[in-house]
Design a protein around this motif. Structure first.
Motif: not given
Ligand code: DQA
Length: 144
Positions: A41-43, A138-139, A141-144
């Motif tokens: 979902e977050l790419g 956490a994910l 925070a790391l999304r592109p």
């Protein structure tokens, strides 16, 4: 797609049967499926791995550096004493990649030995206490 390595340390493979009152009733396979869905979902293209072995975790962090992958790391009990894991985590963040330390529980509210993280000082950030949702945050925070 941006790649992320999600690494889980010792005893997290026992989720579901391990102290379910503390860690919940869902197992590591369910955590993996949930993480992969959120990543999609977050790419993000996530790989989820679990090991009880410090050496293997250190080598996976080296792999993240060499492959230029951000990391979500639940170091589990190694959080509290593994300088080898800390030194490997430092290689991730000093090479310009991000490493988010995650915990299902909030170690600061638990036994005193859990109040120390030797990883936190070299992590980009830490998320703790939200169960599986710690990984989603956490994910995010790391999304592109
Ligand atoms: C943990 C917290 C650690 O103190 C413990 O050793 C774990 C799990 C957590 O996710 O809450 O194994 O990292």
């Amino acid at each position: 797609m941006t790649g992320v390595l999600v690494l889980n340390g010792p005893n997290l493979g026992r989720l579901g049967s391990r102290e379910p009152d503390v860690y919940g009733a869902m197992d590591h396979a369910a955590l993996t499926t949930t993480i992969l869905g959120w990543a999609d979902e977050l790419g993000l293209e996530a790989q989820v791995r679990q090991s009880d072995d410090e050496t293997e975790l250190v080598h996976w962090l080296h792999e993240a550096v060499d492959a230029r992958l951000d990391v979500v790391l639940n170091p589990a009990a190694f959080t509290h004493y593994s300088y080898a894991l800390r030194d490997a985590a430092a290689q991730v963040t000093t090479s310009g990649l991000r490493l988010v330390e995650v915990h299902l529980t909030n170690p600061a509210t638990r036994e005193r030995f859990r109040h120390t993280s030797v990883i936190g000082g070299v992590a980009t950030g830490t998320i703790a206490g939200f169960g599986f949702d710690s990984y989603r945050l956490a994910l995010n925070a790391l999304r592109p």
